[in-house]
Design an enzyme around this catalytic site. Structure first.
Site, PDB file in Angstrom:
ATOM      1  CD  GLU A 434      -3.096  -1.066   2.141  1.00  8.37           C
ATOM      2  OE1 GLU A 434      -2.845  -0.463   3.189  1.00  8.37           O
ATOM      3  OE2 GLU A 434      -4.181  -1.648   1.946  1.00  8.37           O
ATOM      4  CD  GLU A 531      -5.099  -5.611   2.280  1.00  3.18           C
ATOM      5  OE1 GLU A 531      -5.877  -4.803   2.851  1.00  3.18           O
ATOM      6  OE2 GLU A 531      -3.877  -5.619   2.472  1.00  3.18           O
TER       7      GLU A 531
END
Length: 856
Positions: A434, A531
């Site tokens: 991320e 995710e």
């Protein structure tokens, strides 16, 4: 998980240190076992175990309670703020003067420590994930004292942050709700040990992996590793083998290397000459082209075939080193190419040339204290992933580089993952978690004028260093800079994409706790979703072990303390409220248990709807989007007993979500959904070959155990690796053709059956919210338990249709063959697979059954 700009996987040490096989070449002494531990001021001294940590030692000797009990994560902050010392006195059981070189090897030190041998400083450690080797030839004696003087990781991280004055490195601290420690990004340590939104803050200190003395003469094999390579042109397999030696002989060492893979009728001999110093030997082994090589396949697509390989180094003066290992053959490709009728690029994996839909979850550390993570626990958790029809795990970057046993089990079970080079189960390396999104979507409110500083750091670290090293070390699988990423598009835009969450490229992360999760239009029709998820509470039997009676309510101090995601408890109630009524018991404890049950129902149903949307999107482009080829929900396992996104509770107990995953990841699955009163059913196949199948659709009223009507299609060919539309009907017509049905009074169920024994799970579609149903009665469900070998049969009988039937045997370890199901038939048999020996009487005493109407 969000707030995680952390390295996913970087470790490139390929095999643990390989001790030489000849007694004339080396001797080894393990220093595992008993050590002494003392606090910074010496006021507390106690025995400790290595591998281990200070918390575990204090717990074992009764100085502290279970660190997970109630509020002990706060009460025991003093442990991580102290500077602890590990010490050990030991004798060398062989004549140390007979050896040319002696090394002290630490496979893992957690984290910042000064190392002293016989009161002489020999080195420092500051990286939990690095293997350290110290030359102690001139310091070691027959009787020795070894000391590691640790510095508090919390204080060290704060000092490092303070010393970095040129610009800030966000975030300074985690959100307050996480009750964590600050500046974790300034220490190479398990990032989640300073807290996360699913875990506590326990910044451990200790020697968490193996430690030993290695003594050797002439030369020593440090490591060897290998990569299978497939030549598409010649259609021949070969092996690239790399061996690292430390040659302490003053003269060159000559000899032969014999590589043997008997089952592949492959044996090759090479001459080598090793010059003094650190030396690398590279070999290229061609596999016999006249022998068929069986490839390693991910779970559900074939066998996990491996071959025994022996490498024998025959050196001068009759010295030899022999190593044996298992080698697997498979290819992996990341396909990013234009898609007809769509912008952007595909993003999917081919294994052995076959496109594979990656279905699975995300792995986090199984415990805050790694010495408690046993091989048995790893096998239980990984087997649970396999049993839920998963083929992929994404090893999250804020945890640890998992132990070798984890990857060995993944190889054996056919679970695809990321890390060590020689494991076939690793299909992709990821530079970070991320970070691209954090930078380009400005999670940390960096001023536009300063953004170039952070972008430059990003490119230097992940592209010019990590990417370069990874591709040089391992060309057998892809490397992506970040996850999520736009892949080739991010590279095109200078390694960071303006919109890293663009669903036309790469992988995305998606979380939405506010909108109704039953509305599939909320979800991104992305190429790959690595995710996504929703929270739930673990079962009462799991919470009970770490709480007291005053904690057993949804709004207790304990419940608020255990929730590390801002607003998480309220978000669960919000999602529940879209389709269910809240519990109505007058007993506070029962209300708490019922609320826990509802959070698990909600989580299971939400992730089901979302996952089924991704699975049915694999073969279609709608308004330019689709071809989804991966669904990895967040998260598989839990690190402690608390609300989280996990489908496995701490210790391995299956939540309702995990039972649902067994169905929504099934290799053959019908998926139903509505769009403007039109009801569709798609057939989804992960099978490796076409099959003949038919679809059966049934409608039940909530008030009867007999189906109201049923229909089935003719047999059709279900294409392998495809999702296709099988059925569509206007809901009003569907109900009208079935007599007295309304949306509120009926439910649709459907399944696929084939001309062989294979059939899909029975799926269902709710025509209204469960809070609005008509005719749904409280079901009286009984169970007769009988033992059948190592399993137990639960013969169930119900008086009425029962949604979300939940069978629970408390703390008895094991799982059911199915759970959380919609019971539309009067009787049903469910099996229980115990993980430890139990008895019929124990199960009868612990057994409880709950269905939806029981909580009102």
């Amino acid at each position: 998980m969000r707030f995680g700009p952390l390295l996913l996987l970087l470790l490139l040490l390929l095999l643990p240190l390989c001790g030489a096989g000849s007694p004339a070449l080396s001797r080894s002494l393990s220093l595992r076992g008993g050590w002494r531990i003392r606090s910074g001021n010496g006021s507390l001294e106690l025995p400790g175990e290595v591998p281990g940590c200070v918390h575990s030692a204090l717990r074992r000797r009764g100085f502290i309670q279970d660190p997970y009990y109630r509020f002990n994560d706060l009460n025991y902050r003093w442990i991580s703020l102290d500077n602890w010392t590990y010490s050990k006195n030991f004798k060398i059981p062989f004549n140390i003067s007979n050896w040319q070189k002696v090394n002290l090897i630490f496979e893992g030190v957690d984290t910042v420590a000064k190392v002293l041998l016989n009161n002489v400083p020999i080195g420092k450690t500051d990286n939990m994930f690095k293997r350290y080797s110290f030359d102690i030839t001139s310091v070691v004696s027959n009787v020795n004292s070894l000391e590691l003087r640790f510095q508090s990781p919390v204080l060290y991280a704060a000092q490092q942050s303070k010393a970095h004055t040129s610009y800030s490195v966000p975030p300074d601290c985690p959100p307050l709700v996480q009750k964590g420690q600050c500046h974790v990004n300034f220490i190479r340590k398990e990032q989640s040990s300073f807290s996360w939104d699913w875990g506590p803050s326990f910044p451990t200190q200790g020697i968490w992996k193996d430690v030993r003395i290695e003594a050797y003469n002439i030369c020593h094999l440090n490591y060897f590793t290998f990569s299978p390579i497939y030549d598409n042109h010649t259609q021949v397999w070969s092996l690239e083998i790399e061996s690292s030696f430390d040659v302490v002989s003053p003269k060159p060492i000559s000899g032969q290397v014999i590589v043997s893979i008997p089952k592949l009728q492959t044996q090759q001999t090479y001459s080598i000459e090793l010059q003094p110093g650190e030396r690398i030997v590279e070999l290229f082994v061609k596999i016999n082209k006249n022998v068929t090589v069986e490839t390693w396949w991910p779970r559900g697509h074939g066998h996990q075939t491996g071959y025994n390989m022996t490498i024998l180094f025959k050196l001068v003066r009759g010295l030899s080193i022999e190593k044996s290992t298992k080698v697997y053959f498979r290819t992996v490709e990341l396909i990013e190419e234009p898609i007809e009728g769509s912008q952007g690029l595909s993003f999917y994996f081919k294994i052995n040339g076959l496109p594979i839909f990656l279905k699975g979850s995300n792995w986090i550390p199984a415990d805050s204290f790694q010495d408690r993570v046993t091989s048995d626990l790893l096998r239980l958790l990984l087997q649970s992933a396999v049993d839920a029809n998963m083929n992929t795990l994404r090893v999250w970057g804020g945890g640890i580089y998992e132990q070798d046993e984890f990857y060995r089990l993944c190889d054996e079970l056919g679970i695809m993952i990321r890390r060590l080079k020689y494991h076939p189960s690793i299909i992709v390396w990821g530079g970070n978690n991320e970070n691209e999104a954090a930078l380009m979507m400005n999670w940390y409110n960096i001023r536009a004028s300063e953004l170039h500083t952070y972008i430059n750091d990003y490119v230097v670290l992940y592209v010019k260093n990590i990417r370069k090293i990874v591709l040089a070390e391992d060309s057998s699988r892809p490397f992506i800079i970040s996850s999520p990423t736009n892949g080739a598009e991010s590279i095109k835009e200078g390694w960071l994409s303006v919109n890293p969450y663009d669903s036309n490229f790469g992988d995305v992360h998606f979380y939405d706790y506010i909108n109704d999760c039953w509305n599939w239009k909320v979800f991104p029709k992305a190429r790959f979703v690595s995710e996504y998820g929703y929270q739930s509470w673990p079962s009462f039997s799991t919470l009970e072990k770490v709480s007291s009676k005053e904690d057993w309510s949804y709004n207790s101090k304990f419940s608020l303390h255990r929730q590390h995601h801002a607003g998480g408890n309220d978000e669960m109630l919000l999602q529940i409220g879209f389709h269910f009524k809240l519990p109505e018991s007058t007993d506070p404890l029962q209300t708490f248990k019922d609320t826990i049950y509802l959070t698990q129902v909600m989580q299971a149903q939400c992730v089901k709807v979302e996952t089924e949307f991704y699975r049915r999107s694999r073969s279609e482009i709608v308004r330019g989007q689709g071809y989804t080829m991966g669904a990895l929900y967040w998260q598989l396992n839990d690190i402690w007993q608390a609300p989280s996104w996990a489908s496995l509770e701490y210790g391995g107990k299956w939540k309702m979500l995990h039972y649902f995953a067994r169905h929504f990841f099934a290799p053959l699955l019908p998926v139903g959904f509505e769009d403007q009163d039109l009801f569709f059913i798609y057939g989804v196949s992960d099978l490796s070959s076409d099959c003949k199948a038919k679809l059966t659709v049934r409608i039940h009223t909530w008030s009867s155990l007999e189906p109201l009507c049923s229909s089935e299609t003719e047999y059709f060919v279900m294409k392998a690796g495809k999702a296709v539309l099988l059925y569509e009907e206007f809901v009003p017509i569907l109900l009208e053709n079935c007599g007295n049905c309304t949306r509120r009074s009926c439910v649709v169920s459907f399944y696929l059956s084939t001309d062989s024994q294979l059939s899909s799970p029975t799926n269902y579609h709710f025509l209204s919210s469960l809070s609005e149903t008509v005719g749904l009665h409280k079901a009286h469900i009984t169970a007769v338990i009988s033992q059948q070998g190592n399993t137990f049969a639960f013969d169930l009988e119900t008086s009425a249709v029962a949604p979300f039937v939940w069978l629970d045997v408390g703390s008895i370890p094991g799982r059911f063959s199915d759970n959380g199901f919609l019971m539309t038939e009067r009787t049903r048999t469910v099996l229980f697979y115990p993980w430890q020996p139990t008895s019929k009487s124990e199960l009868e005493q612990s057994f409880r059954v709950t269905s939806l109407m029981d909580i009102y």
